[in-house]
Design an enzyme around this catalytic site. Structure first.
Site, mmCIF file in Angstrom:
data_model
loop_
_atom_site.group_PDB
_atom_site.id
_atom_site.type_symbol
_atom_site.label_atom_id
_atom_site.label_comp_id
_atom_site.label_asym_id
_atom_site.label_seq_id
_atom_site.Cartn_x
_atom_site.Cartn_y
_atom_site.Cartn_z
ATOM 1 N N PHE A 23 12.741 53.970 -134.650
ATOM 2 C CA PHE A 23 11.654 54.918 -134.377
ATOM 3 C C PHE A 23 12.122 56.304 -134.805
ATOM 4 O O PHE A 23 12.695 57.045 -133.996
ATOM 5 C CB PHE A 23 11.282 54.905 -132.893
ATOM 6 C CG PHE A 23 10.868 53.548 -132.383
ATOM 7 C CD1 PHE A 23 9.614 53.047 -132.680
ATOM 8 C CD2 PHE A 23 11.736 52.780 -131.629
ATOM 9 C CE1 PHE A 23 9.229 51.795 -132.212
ATOM 10 C CE2 PHE A 23 11.364 51.529 -131.161
ATOM 11 C CZ PHE A 23 10.103 51.035 -131.462
ATOM 12 N N ASP A 284 29.979 49.825 -129.535
ATOM 13 C CA ASP A 284 28.746 49.618 -130.296
ATOM 14 C C ASP A 284 28.211 50.961 -130.802
ATOM 15 O O ASP A 284 27.002 51.206 -130.849
ATOM 16 C CB ASP A 284 27.686 48.885 -129.480
ATOM 17 C CG ASP A 284 26.626 48.207 -130.343
ATOM 18 O OD1 ASP A 284 26.651 48.377 -131.574
ATOM 19 O OD2 ASP A 284 25.759 47.514 -129.785
#
Length: 322
Positions: A23, A284
């Site tokens: 997004f 991550d």
């Protein structure tokens, strides 16, 4: 804890950077692309502040796996690996590398892994789930017979294979209709990677190549929680090619990391399921924050000798790090 090794840390090249921005107008997502490309300034400063001494880098999802044309996948993987090798060569004290592989062509994937290990001292491979092969609306998994020679090469090289999540295909998301927020990392990633892992365990792969070592993230993609029930129900069903239980394969051929799952209860359950020797620290990054991951891990209510294993020693042993 100082000197942690983070083993699922991502980077991107120009051709893949925008693929991870889900997004673009959202404040969180708008900064992802820059963080993926910047390997030195901001990343190293955040690692220093969080007590992370080394990051094991890999290409962002979906990476090579979403390129249906095998020849293009081979070329893109080579480009990404060359770029990663050059970056690691600048700071070998802080970075190690996992190869991106063109799994669309198993023979080419084996050759690329061999090149990266031999020429660049890469520590293994990270592959972003199933590959689209031939057409965009295809999903090919690596338990299929054509991948046996590839797995033979992975075992021969003695390096781990990190099976990382990827977005499921739009044509296969009927279960998420009306609930698109569940696709991707909130739920879909774990479901997809767990199924792929179970396929590898159930097909007899580890009977044929018992030394193979697979790594999965997010504290096991929910497999540890359901492992007992999985074997309990499978024991009542015929026809599975594998010779041993799923729990045996999971405890002998899999390692799990803390990437993006900073929950102490889940960490403890993972330790109880596979043992502290098979759990590794990971952030991550840049999809998760160095400081958040490290603050949680450094204070997690686990034994200090387990913290040292998970935070550093297990990665040294598995990836052959100095």
């Amino acid at each position: 804890m100082q000197g942690k090794i983070a083993v699922e840390e991502h980077f991107a090249i120009g051709a893949t950077a925008a693929k991870s921005v889900r997004f673009p107008q959202h404040p969180y997502w708008s900064g992802i692309e820059g963080k993926l490309i910047d390997l030195f300034d901001r990343r190293l400063a955040e690692m220093d502040a969080s007590g992370i001494g080394c990051a094991v880098l890999s290409l962002n999802a979906n990476g090579i796996q979403e390129v249906p044309e095998a020849a293009k996948a081979v070329a893109l993987a080579r480009e990404a690996n060359d770029a990663l090798a050059a970056a690691v060569a600048k700071r070998p004290d802080r970075f190690a590398a996992l190869a991106a592989l063109p799994m669309q062509d198993p023979q080419a994937a084996a050759a690329e892994l061999q090149r990266c290990v031999r020429d660049f001292n890469f520590k293994g491979a990270l592959v972003n789930g199933f590959s689209q092969v031939g057409t965009a609306d295809s999903a090919v998994y690596y338990d299929l017979p054509q991948y046996r020679p590839f797995w033979a090469e992975v075992e021969r090289l003695g390096v781990p294979f990190y099976l990382h999540p990827r977005y499921s295909l739009p044509s296969r998301r009927q279960r998420y209709e009306g609930h698109p927020w569940l696709t991707g990392s909130p739920w879909d990633f774990a479901e997809e990677t767990a199924i792929h892992s179970l396929r590898l365990m159930g097909c007899g792969l580890f009977d044929e190549y018992p030394k193979l070592q697979i790594v999965i993230g997010h504290l096991g993609e929910r497999i540890p929680f359901d492992l007992w029930r999985l074997d309990h129900r499978l024991s009542k069903l015929p026809g599975r090619p594998a010779k041993r239980t799923m729990a045996e394969y999971f405890r002998q051929n899999f390692h799990i990391t803390t990437s993006g799952n900073f929950c102490t209860q889940s960490l403890i359950h993972a330790i109880l399921t596979v043992g502290a020797d098979r759990v590794l620290f990971a952030v991550d990054y840049p999809f998760e924050d160095h400081a958040e991951a490290s603050t949680w891990f450094d204070a997690a209510e686990i034994a200090e000798h387990d913290r040292i294993k998970i935070g550093r020693d297990n990665a040294r042993a598995l990836f052959g790090l100095d």
